[in-house]
Design a protein around this motif. Structure first.
Motif, PDB file in Angstrom:
ATOM      1  N   GLU A   1       0.829  -1.203   0.000  1.00  0.00           N
ATOM      2  CA  GLU A   1       0.000   0.000   0.000  1.00  0.00           C
ATOM      3  C   GLU A   1       0.864   1.254   0.000  1.00  0.00           C
ATOM      4  O   GLU A   1       0.583   2.234  -0.704  1.00  0.00           O
ATOM      5  CB  GLU A   1      -0.919  -0.004   1.224  1.00  0.00           C
ATOM      6  CG  GLU A   1      -1.892   1.178   1.279  1.00  0.00           C
ATOM      7  CD  GLU A   1      -2.744   1.174   2.527  1.00  0.00           C
ATOM      8  OE1 GLU A   1      -3.761   1.883   2.549  1.00  0.00           O
ATOM      9  OE2 GLU A   1      -2.387   0.466   3.493  1.00  0.00           O
ATOM     10  N   GLN A   2       1.932   1.218   0.778  1.00  0.00           N
ATOM     11  CA  GLN A   2       2.844   2.353   0.842  1.00  0.00           C
ATOM     12  C   GLN A   2       3.498   2.594  -0.519  1.00  0.00           C
ATOM     13  O   GLN A   2       3.593   3.749  -0.968  1.00  0.00           O
ATOM     14  CB  GLN A   2       3.911   2.100   1.907  1.00  0.00           C
ATOM     15  CG  GLN A   2       4.865   3.271   2.110  1.00  0.00           C
ATOM     16  CD  GLN A   2       5.761   3.057   3.315  1.00  0.00           C
ATOM     17  OE1 GLN A   2       5.445   2.274   4.204  1.00  0.00           O
ATOM     18  NE2 GLN A   2       6.889   3.738   3.336  1.00  0.00           N
ATOM     19  N   GLN A   3       3.931   1.551  -1.178  1.00  0.00           N
ATOM     20  CA  GLN A   3       4.554   1.699  -2.490  1.00  0.00           C
ATOM     21  C   GLN A   3       3.566   2.251  -3.516  1.00  0.00           C
ATOM     22  O   GLN A   3       3.914   3.100  -4.335  1.00  0.00           O
ATOM     23  CB  GLN A   3       5.101   0.354  -2.957  1.00  0.00           C
ATOM     24  CG  GLN A   3       6.300  -0.141  -2.159  1.00  0.00           C
ATOM     25  CD  GLN A   3       6.751  -1.522  -2.578  1.00  0.00           C
ATOM     26  OE1 GLN A   3       6.158  -2.131  -3.481  1.00  0.00           O
ATOM     27  NE2 GLN A   3       7.796  -2.030  -1.931  1.00  0.00           N
ATOM     28  N   ARG A   4       2.310   1.771  -3.462  1.00  0.00           N
ATOM     29  CA  ARG A   4       1.303   2.243  -4.416  1.00  0.00           C
ATOM     30  C   ARG A   4       1.006   3.730  -4.230  1.00  0.00           C
ATOM     31  O   ARG A   4       0.949   4.492  -5.198  1.00  0.00           O
ATOM     32  CB  ARG A   4       0.006   1.435  -4.232  1.00  0.00           C
ATOM     33  CG  ARG A   4      -1.133   1.869  -5.167  1.00  0.00           C
ATOM     34  CD  ARG A   4      -2.391   1.070  -4.895  1.00  0.00           C
ATOM     35  NE  ARG A   4      -2.902   1.317  -3.560  1.00  0.00           N
ATOM     36  CZ  ARG A   4      -3.655   2.370  -3.232  1.00  0.00           C
ATOM     37  NH1 ARG A   4      -3.945   3.308  -4.138  1.00  0.00           N
ATOM     38  NH2 ARG A   4      -4.103   2.513  -1.993  1.00  0.00           N
ATOM     39  N   LEU A   5       0.865   4.158  -2.990  1.00  0.00           N
ATOM     40  CA  LEU A   5       0.546   5.560  -2.719  1.00  0.00           C
ATOM     41  C   LEU A   5       1.715   6.476  -3.062  1.00  0.00           C
ATOM     42  O   LEU A   5       1.521   7.585  -3.580  1.00  0.00           O
ATOM     43  CB  LEU A   5       0.150   5.732  -1.251  1.00  0.00           C
ATOM     44  CG  LEU A   5      -1.222   5.159  -0.869  1.00  0.00           C
ATOM     45  CD1 LEU A   5      -1.422   5.206   0.648  1.00  0.00           C
ATOM     46  CD2 LEU A   5      -2.338   5.935  -1.568  1.00  0.00           C
ATOM     47  N   MET A   6       2.932   6.028  -2.793  1.00  0.00           N
ATOM     48  CA  MET A   6       4.087   6.854  -3.123  1.00  0.00           C
ATOM     49  C   MET A   6       4.261   6.973  -4.632  1.00  0.00           C
ATOM     50  O   MET A   6       4.639   8.032  -5.144  1.00  0.00           O
ATOM     51  CB  MET A   6       5.346   6.270  -2.482  1.00  0.00           C
ATOM     52  CG  MET A   6       5.356   6.360  -0.952  1.00  0.00           C
ATOM     53  SD  MET A   6       5.121   8.042  -0.320  1.00  0.00           S
ATOM     54  CE  MET A   6       6.657   8.810  -0.801  1.00  0.00           C
ATOM     55  N   ALA A   7       3.964   5.891  -5.367  1.00  0.00           N
ATOM     56  CA  ALA A   7       4.017   5.960  -6.825  1.00  0.00           C
ATOM     57  C   ALA A   7       2.942   6.913  -7.349  1.00  0.00           C
ATOM     58  O   ALA A   7       3.181   7.683  -8.292  1.00  0.00           O
ATOM     59  CB  ALA A   7       3.813   4.563  -7.421  1.00  0.00           C
ATOM     60  N   GLN A   8       1.774   6.869  -6.734  1.00  0.00           N
ATOM     61  CA  GLN A   8       0.691   7.788  -7.115  1.00  0.00           C
ATOM     62  C   GLN A   8       1.105   9.234  -6.849  1.00  0.00           C
ATOM     63  O   GLN A   8       0.861  10.122  -7.674  1.00  0.00           O
ATOM     64  CB  GLN A   8      -0.565   7.435  -6.322  1.00  0.00           C
ATOM     65  CG  GLN A   8      -1.787   8.279  -6.657  1.00  0.00           C
ATOM     66  CD  GLN A   8      -2.965   7.930  -5.768  1.00  0.00           C
ATOM     67  OE1 GLN A   8      -3.050   8.386  -4.628  1.00  0.00           O
ATOM     68  NE2 GLN A   8      -3.865   7.095  -6.275  1.00  0.00           N
ATOM     69  N   LEU A   9       1.732   9.467  -5.712  1.00  0.00           N
ATOM     70  CA  LEU A   9       2.174  10.821  -5.353  1.00  0.00           C
ATOM     71  C   LEU A   9       3.239  11.309  -6.323  1.00  0.00           C
ATOM     72  O   LEU A   9       3.216  12.482  -6.752  1.00  0.00           O
ATOM     73  CB  LEU A   9       2.704  10.809  -3.923  1.00  0.00           C
ATOM     74  CG  LEU A   9       3.027  12.164  -3.290  1.00  0.00           C
ATOM     75  CD1 LEU A   9       1.776  13.030  -3.226  1.00  0.00           C
ATOM     76  CD2 LEU A   9       3.601  11.967  -1.886  1.00  0.00           C
ATOM     77  N   ASP A  10       4.169  10.448  -6.688  1.00  0.00           N
ATOM     78  CA  ASP A  10       5.203  10.823  -7.659  1.00  0.00           C
ATOM     79  C   ASP A  10       4.587  11.174  -9.013  1.00  0.00           C
ATOM     80  O   ASP A  10       5.031  12.113  -9.684  1.00  0.00           O
ATOM     81  CB  ASP A  10       6.204   9.671  -7.822  1.00  0.00           C
ATOM     82  CG  ASP A  10       7.091   9.504  -6.603  1.00  0.00           C
ATOM     83  OD1 ASP A  10       7.273  10.487  -5.859  1.00  0.00           O
ATOM     84  OD2 ASP A  10       7.584   8.376  -6.383  1.00  0.00           O
ATOM     85  N   SER A  11       3.555  10.426  -9.399  1.00  0.00           N
ATOM     86  CA  SER A  11       2.881  10.691 -10.674  1.00  0.00           C
ATOM     87  C   SER A  11       2.171  12.040 -10.657  1.00  0.00           C
ATOM     88  O   SER A  11       2.263  12.811 -11.617  1.00  0.00           O
ATOM     89  CB  SER A  11       1.880   9.573 -10.965  1.00  0.00           C
ATOM     90  OG  SER A  11       1.158   9.846 -12.148  1.00  0.00           O
ATOM     91  N   ILE A  12       1.470  12.336  -9.565  1.00  0.00           N
ATOM     92  CA  ILE A  12       0.783  13.633  -9.436  1.00  0.00           C
ATOM     93  C   ILE A  12       1.790  14.773  -9.463  1.00  0.00           C
ATOM     94  O   ILE A  12       1.587  15.784 -10.143  1.00  0.00           O
ATOM     95  CB  ILE A  12      -0.039  13.668  -8.134  1.00  0.00           C
ATOM     96  CG1 ILE A  12      -1.179  12.655  -8.188  1.00  0.00           C
ATOM     97  CG2 ILE A  12      -0.592  15.073  -7.881  1.00  0.00           C
ATOM     98  CD1 ILE A  12      -1.912  12.487  -6.870  1.00  0.00           C
ATOM     99  N   ASN A  13       2.891  14.586  -8.759  1.00  0.00           N
ATOM    100  CA  ASN A  13       3.915  15.629  -8.716  1.00  0.00           C
ATOM    101  C   ASN A  13       4.514  15.876 -10.094  1.00  0.00           C
ATOM    102  O   ASN A  13       4.705  17.026 -10.510  1.00  0.00           O
ATOM    103  CB  ASN A  13       5.010  15.225  -7.733  1.00  0.00           C
ATOM    104  CG  ASN A  13       6.120  16.242  -7.655  1.00  0.00           C
ATOM    105  OD1 ASN A  13       5.960  17.333  -7.148  1.00  0.00           O
ATOM    106  ND2 ASN A  13       7.287  15.875  -8.191  1.00  0.00           N
ATOM    107  N   ALA A  14       4.797  14.787 -10.825  1.00  0.00           N
ATOM    108  CA  ALA A  14       5.380  14.927 -12.167  1.00  0.00           C
ATOM    109  C   ALA A  14       4.419  15.632 -13.114  1.00  0.00           C
ATOM    110  O   ALA A  14       4.826  16.490 -13.909  1.00  0.00           O
ATOM    111  CB  ALA A  14       5.756  13.548 -12.713  1.00  0.00           C
TER     112      ALA A  14
END
Length: 268
Positions: A242-255
Motif C-alpha cells: 500500500e505504501q509503495q502504491r501511494l508513493m508511486a501515485q504521489l510521484d505521478s501527481i507531482n510529475a
C-alpha cells in the motif's frame, strides 16, 4: 472595575509577560540546537514577537500611542505568520515541487478570499450595539480571516500526511502539529470575541495567552537537534504494498503538476 475585573487584567498581564519569556527561551533553544537554519522564518517570527511584545508591554494603555503601535505592528505579524506556514509547507513537500507550487497558489487565493469575506462581514459586526471598540474589531476581524485560512491550510497538510506515507523529520512533524493547535485555537478565540463583543476581550485574551504559552512550551519540548535526523510518518499502520502504491501515485501527481508548471515557461 471590580475585584474580578482587576484579577482578570492582572492575569492577562502576567500571561503576556510569560509568553514573552517563553518566546525568548524558545529562541535560545532553537539557537542552541542549530534549528534556526531549519526554521529561519519561524525564528524571525519569534524574534519579532519578543521585540513587539516588549514595546507594547511598556507603553501606557489605554492610550493613542499604544493603539497606534498595536495597529501598525499587527499586519507585519500577520505577514510573518503567513511566511512561517509557507516555510512549513515547503519543508513538508521539499521532494514534491509540483504539488508545492499548486499549494502555494491555493494558500494565496484562500487568504485573499478570506480577507475579502472578513471585510464584507465588517458591516454586520460593526452593527453590533454592544461593540464599543470598532477599530479593534476591524483588526480582529481581518486577523480572524488570515488565521482561519492558515488553520484550514494546516488541516489540509495534516490530511495529506494522513493519506500519503510521506516520511518527515520528527522536528517538521512536531512543528506542523503544534502550528495546527496554535492557529485553530487563535481562530476560535477571535471568533468568540467578535461575536460576543468587547466585554469578553480580557477573558478571550487570557484564553489566547494560555494557548500561546502552551504551544511555546510544546515547541521548546518537542523540537531538538536529534529530531533533525529522526524520520517518522504521521500514520504508522502502512502495509508495504500500500505504501509503495501511494508513493508511486504521489510521484505521478507531482510529475504531472511539474510539467504543467514548466510548460508556460517553455513557451516563453
Amino acid at each position: 472595575m471590580g475585584v474580578a475585573g482587576t484579577l482578570l487584567v492582572t492575569a492577562q498581564k502576567l500571561l503576556w509577560g510569560g509568553t514573552l519569556v517563553a518566546c525568548a527561551a524558545l529562541l535560545m533553544k532553537l539557537c542552541a540546537a542549530g534549528l534556526q537554519r531549519t526554521f529561519p522564518l519561524f525564528f524571525i517570527l519569534l524574534a519579532y514577537r519578543v521585540v513587539r511584545g516588549l514595546g507594547l508591554y511598556y507603553l501606557p494603555q489605554p492610550s493613542n500611542l499604544y493603539s497606534w503601535a498595536w495597529g501598525v505592528s499587527l499586519p507585519l505579524l500577520w505577514l510573518a505568520y503567513i511566511l512561517v506556514i509557507l516555510e512549513l509547507y515547503a519543508l513538508v513537500l521539499r521532494n514534491y515541487p509540483g504539488i508545492a507550487s499548486l499549494g502555494r497558489w491555493v494558500l494565496v487565493v484562500g487568504l485573499v478570499v478570506s480577507i475579502g469575506v472578513s471585510g464584507v462581514s465588517l458591516k454586520v459586526d460593526l452593527s453590533n450595539p454592544s461593540e464599543g471598540y470598532q477599530r479593534i474589531l476591524i483588526f480582529t476581524t481581518i486577523e480572524r480571516g488570515v488565521m482561519s485560512s492558515l488553520a484550514i491550510f494546516l488541516l489540509l497538510i495534516t490530511l495529506f500526511l494522513v493519506w500519503y506515507p510521506v516520511p518527515l523529520s520528527r522536528n517538521v512533524m512536531m512543528h506542523s502539529m503544534v502550528c495546527a493547535i496554535y492557529f485553530l485555537g487563535t481562530t476560535m478565540g477571535l471568533l468568540i470575541r467578535n461575536l460576543t463583543g468587547h466585554q469578553v476581550t480580557v477573558a478571550v485574551n487570557i484564553a489566547l495567552s494560555v494557548v500561546d504559552l502552551t504551544c511555546l512550551i510544546l515547541w521548546a519540548a518537542l523540537l531538538s537537534r536529534a529530531g533533525e535526523t529522526t524520520s517518522m510518518m504521521l500514520r504508522q499502520s502502512w502495509r508495504a504494498e500500500e505504501q509503495q502504491r501511494l508513493m508511486a501515485q504521489l510521484d505521478s501527481i507531482n510529475a504531472t503538476l511539474l510539467r504543467a508548471v514548466r510548460k508556460p515557461h517553455e513557451g516563453c
